[in-house]
Design an enzyme around this catalytic site. Sequence first.
Site, PDB file in Angstrom:
ATOM      1  N   GLU A  96       0.826  -1.214   0.000  1.00 59.86           N
ATOM      2  CA  GLU A  96       0.000   0.000   0.000  1.00 59.86           C
ATOM      3  C   GLU A  96       0.860   1.265   0.000  1.00 59.86           C
ATOM      4  O   GLU A  96       0.579   2.210  -0.728  1.00 59.86           O
ATOM      5  CB  GLU A  96      -0.952   0.016   1.198  1.00 59.86           C
ATOM      6  CG  GLU A  96      -2.153  -0.884   1.054  1.00 59.86           C
ATOM      7  CD  GLU A  96      -3.169  -0.388   0.037  1.00 59.86           C
ATOM      8  OE1 GLU A  96      -3.129   0.801  -0.373  1.00 59.86           O
ATOM      9  OE2 GLU A  96      -4.017  -1.198  -0.363  1.00 59.86           O
TER      10      GLU A  96
ATOM     11  N   GLU B  47       0.746   3.907  -3.116  1.00 58.24           N
ATOM     12  CA  GLU B  47       0.249   5.267  -2.901  1.00 58.24           C
ATOM     13  C   GLU B  47       1.332   6.323  -3.073  1.00 58.24           C
ATOM     14  O   GLU B  47       1.042   7.432  -3.532  1.00 58.24           O
ATOM     15  CB  GLU B  47      -0.371   5.403  -1.502  1.00 58.24           C
ATOM     16  CG  GLU B  47      -1.672   4.650  -1.335  1.00 58.24           C
ATOM     17  CD  GLU B  47      -2.301   4.862   0.040  1.00 58.24           C
ATOM     18  OE1 GLU B  47      -1.788   5.664   0.839  1.00 58.24           O
ATOM     19  OE2 GLU B  47      -3.330   4.208   0.299  1.00 58.24           O
TER      20      GLU B  47
ATOM     21  N   GLU C 137      -1.956  14.695  -2.315  1.00 58.31           N
ATOM     22  CA  GLU C 137      -0.527  14.883  -2.091  1.00 58.31           C
ATOM     23  C   GLU C 137      -0.004  13.911  -1.044  1.00 58.31           C
ATOM     24  O   GLU C 137      -0.772  13.258  -0.340  1.00 58.31           O
ATOM     25  CB  GLU C 137      -0.205  16.325  -1.698  1.00 58.31           C
ATOM     26  CG  GLU C 137      -0.927  16.838  -0.470  1.00 58.31           C
ATOM     27  CD  GLU C 137      -0.677  18.321  -0.216  1.00 58.31           C
ATOM     28  OE1 GLU C 137       0.497  18.743  -0.234  1.00 58.31           O
ATOM     29  OE2 GLU C 137      -1.650  19.045   0.001  1.00 58.31           O
TER      30      GLU C 137
END
Length: 160
Positions: free
Chosen positions: A57, A61, A108
């Site tokens: 993950e 990401e 962001e």
Amino acid sequence: MANKRGNVWIAVSGVVENENGDWLVVKKKYGGLKGKWSFPAGFVNEGETLDEAIVREIHEETGIEAEVQGVIGIRSGVIQSTISDNMIIFKLKANSSKIIVQEDELFEAAFFPPNFLKDDEDASLLLQSFAEEMFEKMLYKIDGLNPGDQFGYTSYRLFL
């Protein structure tokens, strides 16, 4: 509340620390934490262990390569009296520093000092809680154990 995950959710989240002691945080484009700083997180997929899921993950990401150091927390709740929502929170060490934001999911991502995050009104409750407590206890990963071939484990981890 219909969901492809059924009514028992197993998720992972990670406090990823760089060489300066800063934490990796993300601002998601969806869900209850939309627009708030939170730790990278996601659901465990079939065929992976909890620690494999959080490393995946984080990389998906943010592009950051990270190494699990241990387990530092558990978050558990029930949503609308139906869904058991459970999350294991890991402490990780960043092995890279160049962030590549997954733009479909995130606004962001950045590294920030914990002291900055604990007072930031855009930080999630979980993030603020960890920044406030500055956790000192951790369960460490032990590899190489096999509880017996009769169980058929292809991966087995113990955190003590």
